[in-house]
Design a protein around this motif. Structure first.
Motif, PDB file in Angstrom:
ATOM      1  N   TYR A  68     -14.924 -26.154 -48.357  1.00 34.55           N
ATOM      2  CA  TYR A  68     -15.473 -27.153 -47.440  1.00 34.55           C
ATOM      3  C   TYR A  68     -16.762 -26.667 -46.809  1.00 34.55           C
ATOM      4  N   TRP A  69     -16.829 -25.360 -46.493  1.00 34.70           N
ATOM      5  CA  TRP A  69     -17.982 -24.831 -45.773  1.00 34.70           C
ATOM      6  C   TRP A  69     -18.990 -24.216 -46.745  1.00 34.70           C
ATOM      7  N   SER A  70     -20.250 -24.307 -46.381  1.00 32.38           N
ATOM      8  CA  SER A  70     -21.310 -23.624 -47.126  1.00 32.38           C
ATOM      9  C   SER A  70     -21.318 -22.155 -46.721  1.00 32.38           C
ATOM     10  N   PRO A  71     -22.043 -21.310 -47.452  1.00 30.60           N
ATOM     11  CA  PRO A  71     -22.181 -19.915 -46.996  1.00 30.60           C
ATOM     12  C   PRO A  71     -22.654 -19.840 -45.549  1.00 30.60           C
ATOM     13  N   PHE A  72     -23.578 -20.728 -45.142  1.00 26.34           N
ATOM     14  CA  PHE A  72     -24.036 -20.714 -43.749  1.00 26.34           C
ATOM     15  C   PHE A  72     -22.872 -20.993 -42.797  1.00 26.34           C
ATOM     16  N   GLY A  73     -22.067 -22.016 -43.147  1.00 26.37           N
ATOM     17  CA  GLY A  73     -20.905 -22.337 -42.318  1.00 26.37           C
ATOM     18  C   GLY A  73     -19.955 -21.157 -42.214  1.00 26.37           C
ATOM     19  N   GLN A  74     -19.791 -20.451 -43.343  1.00 23.61           N
ATOM     20  CA  GLN A  74     -18.887 -19.302 -43.338  1.00 23.61           C
ATOM     21  C   GLN A  74     -19.427 -18.175 -42.453  1.00 23.61           C
ATOM     22  N   VAL A  75     -20.779 -18.034 -42.440  1.00 24.24           N
ATOM     23  CA  VAL A  75     -21.377 -17.030 -41.548  1.00 24.24           C
ATOM     24  C   VAL A  75     -21.133 -17.420 -40.088  1.00 24.24           C
ATOM     25  N   VAL A  76     -21.261 -18.725 -39.785  1.00 25.47           N
ATOM     26  CA  VAL A  76     -20.991 -19.193 -38.426  1.00 25.47           C
ATOM     27  C   VAL A  76     -19.549 -18.839 -38.037  1.00 25.47           C
ATOM     28  N   ILE A  77     -18.611 -19.117 -38.951  1.00 20.26           N
ATOM     29  CA  ILE A  77     -17.196 -18.815 -38.681  1.00 20.26           C
ATOM     30  C   ILE A  77     -17.017 -17.320 -38.420  1.00 20.26           C
ATOM     31  N   MET A  78     -17.685 -16.485 -39.254  1.00 19.41           N
ATOM     32  CA  MET A  78     -17.569 -15.046 -39.051  1.00 19.41           C
ATOM     33  C   MET A  78     -18.120 -14.644 -37.683  1.00 19.41           C
ATOM     34  N   GLY A  79     -19.213 -15.277 -37.303  1.00 21.04           N
ATOM     35  CA  GLY A  79     -19.801 -14.975 -35.990  1.00 21.04           C
ATOM     36  C   GLY A  79     -18.866 -15.369 -34.853  1.00 21.04           C
ATOM     37  N   LEU A  80     -18.260 -16.552 -34.982  1.00 22.68           N
ATOM     38  CA  LEU A  80     -17.329 -17.010 -33.943  1.00 22.68           C
ATOM     39  C   LEU A  80     -16.155 -16.043 -33.813  1.00 22.68           C
ATOM     40  N   ILE A  81     -15.646 -15.593 -34.960  1.00 18.66           N
ATOM     41  CA  ILE A  81     -14.538 -14.646 -34.959  1.00 18.66           C
ATOM     42  C   ILE A  81     -14.938 -13.361 -34.240  1.00 18.66           C
ATOM     43  N   GLN A  82     -16.116 -12.849 -34.621  1.00 22.93           N
ATOM     44  CA  GLN A  82     -16.553 -11.565 -34.063  1.00 22.93           C
ATOM     45  C   GLN A  82     -16.756 -11.660 -32.549  1.00 22.93           C
ATOM     46  N   VAL A  83     -17.461 -12.687 -32.108  1.00 23.66           N
ATOM     47  CA  VAL A  83     -17.735 -12.820 -30.675  1.00 23.66           C
ATOM     48  C   VAL A  83     -16.437 -13.121 -29.917  1.00 23.66           C
ATOM     49  N   GLY A  84     -15.617 -14.004 -30.474  1.00 25.20           N
ATOM     50  CA  GLY A  84     -14.359 -14.356 -29.805  1.00 25.20           C
ATOM     51  C   GLY A  84     -13.414 -13.172 -29.730  1.00 25.20           C
ATOM     52  N   GLY A  85     -13.288 -12.480 -30.847  1.00 23.44           N
ATOM     53  CA  GLY A  85     -12.335 -11.364 -30.894  1.00 23.44           C
ATOM     54  C   GLY A  85     -12.747 -10.219 -29.995  1.00 23.44           C
ATOM     55  N   ILE A  86     -13.970  -9.735 -30.200  1.00 24.44           N
ATOM     56  CA  ILE A  86     -14.430  -8.594 -29.400  1.00 24.44           C
ATOM     57  C   ILE A  86     -14.649  -9.005 -27.951  1.00 24.44           C
ATOM     58  N   GLY A  87     -15.060 -10.261 -27.747  1.00 20.84           N
ATOM     59  CA  GLY A  87     -15.259 -10.733 -26.377  1.00 20.84           C
ATOM     60  C   GLY A  87     -13.987 -10.647 -25.555  1.00 20.84           C
ATOM     61  N   VAL A  88     -12.897 -11.179 -26.097  1.00 24.17           N
ATOM     62  CA  VAL A  88     -11.640 -11.145 -25.356  1.00 24.17           C
ATOM     63  C   VAL A  88     -11.142  -9.712 -25.204  1.00 24.17           C
ATOM     64  N   MET A  89     -11.336  -8.911 -26.259  1.00 26.95           N
ATOM     65  CA  MET A  89     -10.946  -7.501 -26.183  1.00 26.95           C
ATOM     66  C   MET A  89     -11.640  -6.823 -25.001  1.00 26.95           C
ATOM     67  N   THR A  90     -12.923  -7.089 -24.868  1.00 23.69           N
ATOM     68  CA  THR A  90     -13.704  -6.479 -23.789  1.00 23.69           C
ATOM     69  C   THR A  90     -13.245  -6.977 -22.423  1.00 23.69           C
ATOM     70  N   LEU A  91     -13.156  -8.295 -22.295  1.00 24.63           N
ATOM     71  CA  LEU A  91     -12.779  -8.858 -21.008  1.00 24.63           C
ATOM     72  C   LEU A  91     -11.385  -8.415 -20.596  1.00 24.63           C
ATOM     73  N   ALA A  92     -10.462  -8.404 -21.557  1.00 28.48           N
ATOM     74  CA  ALA A  92      -9.096  -8.014 -21.227  1.00 28.48           C
ATOM     75  C   ALA A  92      -9.049  -6.558 -20.775  1.00 28.48           C
ATOM     76  N   THR A  93      -9.856  -5.724 -21.423  1.00 26.63           N
ATOM     77  CA  THR A  93      -9.892  -4.321 -21.010  1.00 26.63           C
ATOM     78  C   THR A  93     -10.442  -4.186 -19.594  1.00 26.63           C
ATOM     79  N   LEU A  94     -11.537  -4.901 -19.317  1.00 25.80           N
ATOM     80  CA  LEU A  94     -12.104  -4.855 -17.970  1.00 25.80           C
ATOM     81  C   LEU A  94     -11.098  -5.359 -16.942  1.00 25.80           C
ATOM     82  N   LEU A  95     -10.427  -6.446 -17.288  1.00 25.35           N
ATOM     83  CA  LEU A  95      -9.443  -7.011 -16.364  1.00 25.35           C
ATOM     84  C   LEU A  95      -8.305  -6.042 -16.121  1.00 25.35           C
TER      85      LEU A  95
END
Ligand SMILES: [K+]
Ligand SMILES: [K+]
Lengths: 445, 445
Positions: A68-95
């Motif tokens: 369904y997704w183009s390579p660009f769409g797949q890169v967007v998905i990878m970016g969302l995963i990376q920012v979402g995953g590491i973002g929550v990891m960071t915030l949860a650690t700070l909290l």
């Protein structure tokens, strides 16, 4: 500094706002024509669902990521995963660091010196260490996967690097997205693919506080209670999960029965490890036994380590409650784990997180039962998978009506930020009564 | 006196022994040829299962009570229900009184004066009051039912008295046994049968401590926390249960749809009240909607009042946990219900009872899934029904293999005496540490 402290004192708001912002941006990006493969129709719900699923590192999908997704769409998905995953990891650690400071205050007003708030230097150092660690692990896994894709499956090096990178990010962040129509079912017996994926998702799923302690090289007997609970709990649940999956899907003639014994073992490894909480599909969950489905639901619900990329109520929450029960059954007034007393407020937090999760899962399953005619076990499986940000499915996600898909989106959001922020928001928001009411003892049981 | 105190200090052992004795006697009696109807084959498992089901006031059956047993056998069943129901009610009340004394000791070593042990006079007085109250209520209900059976259904007076008595005992003790092949489905729309049954099972299900307080005529604002929780909790759950049943089985075209509106209301009354925890079948649960099945499972699991004839984890346990969560979410250090602080050990007991119950239900369902091919929702329903001593069934009880039926027997036993004795046995068996270990705070969620 005051800004940081003020923002951190409303963690639920901060995390929620960050997430909502990312979800809006992600949805807009995925709605762009350049994100879709040729001929794939634009669909707001698909874009939003995929964005939430990627941001919350869940991996439930209503369209095929590969086609369904183009390579660009797949890169967007990878970016969302990376920012979402590491973002929550960071915030949860700070909290968690903030809460530990505050909890001291709560437990004993006298021990104010114990209350160490975070300053900007702490925050910067923590963020840098987490990002550095995450990128290092992902790079290492990407190399392993790339070599296997190129040498074992004859991919061109460019494609192999891209696939290696995507699945390294997806596995370290426990996201469960894959670039294949059958997810990773095609690799079920291949230790050179399953192994690196498992390694990445286990490391990500342990959570940063545990990783930091393990990397510090402290001997096991010096580990904190949190690290001990997470490491031993995770290991035990892995062993139980692998054995159960091997028994019900391999030995008993299930979805692994067609494989030779060595590959069955790899498949069982995947079946026992992926539900907590990577969510890659190593077998088709539409065809597993009901026993596997039920056991997987329990494993998904428990989830992985705190302040990492895993979901669920978390291993520590589960084991803390077990320790409370054990102390109660033995008549011990204190809950003791490895020569350490567990603070009473922490016990209450564990109770709150676990029971709210149970209520949410039961209530949501009931709503889905009203919305559709799909068997209730599959609906419960889907709800737990969304709430615990696992992403396994018996294949019903796309069949759900729009309202059901929106409910799953809410569950993913609550599961990813809810269990983390409920506990910390609660702990940061303690009132003090200047008088105490008389005590009473209702009859229990 | 020392004997009574010694026996009461090992409540789990006492209750278990009494139960086992009654079960052996009951099984032997039901195995006698005189207990069976002509032509009914002797069967140890049937006799044992029926005995356990009657003793634990559950009502699950593997043979038709109306046609398999002779009148003598039915009298034996009624006796088992009466002794089992009132016996546990008495013991649980005594234990609750003992525990309250001991809990004071546990909470504060200084307040030893607070620790009032029971003496023989207390025990005798409590037993007499409970038996007196039970027989009074049963007699009243029996009269109502007898009149209706004789005048409304044209039974002879002898039969009407016998049926009135049996169903009064069965309903006050929340046993759910009935003398009809379709249980009480034939009376689903008849308020003059359903009403007295509901009244009896509600009174029995509130538990003796609550009944005593209500009968003392104290105004609602002076009620103990236990009574307030039980009364308001029971009422609220009844209303929710009735509305849900009416919605899914009446309005939505389910098992009540064939009745005129007024009788649908009576049927909804039965459907909302019976699952907690009388277990009379007012409709055929093999044909209810999945939504009704799921909601009924939740209601059954919660159950009725403590120290009565109801099962489940109990309304107080459920509401206490809700209060703990509410306090936690609001950041209150104390759990307060109606201007009273809930003792911390009681919170931990509630947690222990509820989570052990969840674990038992999930584990048992999994075992039944391995033993049979029956849909998992029906198996979960059956397990909760047995554990919460409800007795509702989608009709699968007799289809289960012997091992499955034995598991149900164990569940009924654990459900009837387990929730009561776990809490009190724990509370009576408190150790004291003369030193306290350093505190630690694992991350939750
Ligand atoms: K996932
Ligand atoms: K019952």
């Amino acid at each position: 500094m005051p800004l940081v402290r003020r923002v951190l004192s409303h963690p639920a708001r901060l995390v929620s706002l960050g997430f909502l912002l990312q979800m809006v941006v992600g949805t807009v990006l995925l709605l762009l024509p350049v994100s879709r493969a040729e001929g794939a129709p634009a669909d707001l719900l698909v874009a939003a669902f995929t964005t939430v699923s990627a941001t919350c590192v869940t991996g439930l999908i209503t369209v095929d990521t590969a086609t369904y997704w183009s390579p660009f769409g797949q890169v967007v998905i990878m970016g969302l995963i990376q920012v979402g995953g590491i973002g929550v990891m960071t915030l949860a650690t700070l909290l968690a660091l903030t809460v530990r400071g505050r909890l001291g205050l709560r437990t004993s007003l006298a021990a104010q010196a114990d209350s160490h708030s975070l300053d900007l230097g702490d925050v910067r150092r923590v963020v840098l260490r987490i990002v550095g660690l995450a990128l290092t692990i992902e790079a290492f896994i990407a190399v392993l996967l790339t070599l296997r894709f190129a040498l074992g499956y004859g991919m061109g090096w460019g494609t192999a690097v891209w696939h290696g990178l995507f699945h390294a990010v997806s596995s370290f962040n426990n996201a469960g997205f894959a670039l294949y129509t059958d997810n990773v079912i095609g690799f079920v017996g291949d230790l050179w693919i399953i192994g690196p994926l498992c390694l990445a998702l286990i490391l990500g799923g342990l959570g940063f506080p545990v990783l930091r302690e393990l990397l510090s090289g402290a001997p096991a007997r010096r580990w904190s209670v949190h690290t001990r609970l997470t490491v031993w709990g995770t290991s035990t649940l892995f062993v139980l999960g692998i054995l159960a999956f091997w028994f019900f899907e391999g030995a008993a003639g299930g979805t692994l029965a067609h494989l030779p014994p060595a590959q069955q073992a790899v498949g069982a490894l995947a079946g026992g490890v992926f539900p907590r909480t990577a969510g890659f599909n190593a077998v088709d969950y539409a065809h597993v036994t009901e026993e596997t489905e039920a056991i997987t639901m329990v494993l998904m619900f428990i989830g992985g380590g705190s302040a990492g990329t895993a979901g669920g109520v978390k291993v520590t929450t589960f084991l803390l409650l077990a320790a409370v029960i054990w102390a109660e059954v033995r008549g011990e007034p204190d809950v003791v784990i490895g020569q350490r007393r567990v603070a009473a407020p922490v016990q209450r937090q564990a109770l709150t997180v676990a029971l709210l999760a149970v209520g949410l899962v039961i209530g949501s399953t009931l709503v889905l039962m009203m919305l559709t005619d799909i068997p209730s076990l599959d609906l419960g499986f889907e709800v737990i998978s969304a709430f615990a940000t696992v992403g396994l499915s018996t294949g019903i996600t796309a069949q759900l009506p729009a309202a059901g898909q929106v409910l799953l989106m809410v569950l993913m959001f609550l599961g990813r930020v809810g269990t983390i922020t409920v506990a910390s928001a609660i702990a940061l928001n303690t009132r003090h009564r200047h008088y105490r009411l008389p005590e009473e003892r209702p009859i229990v049981g």
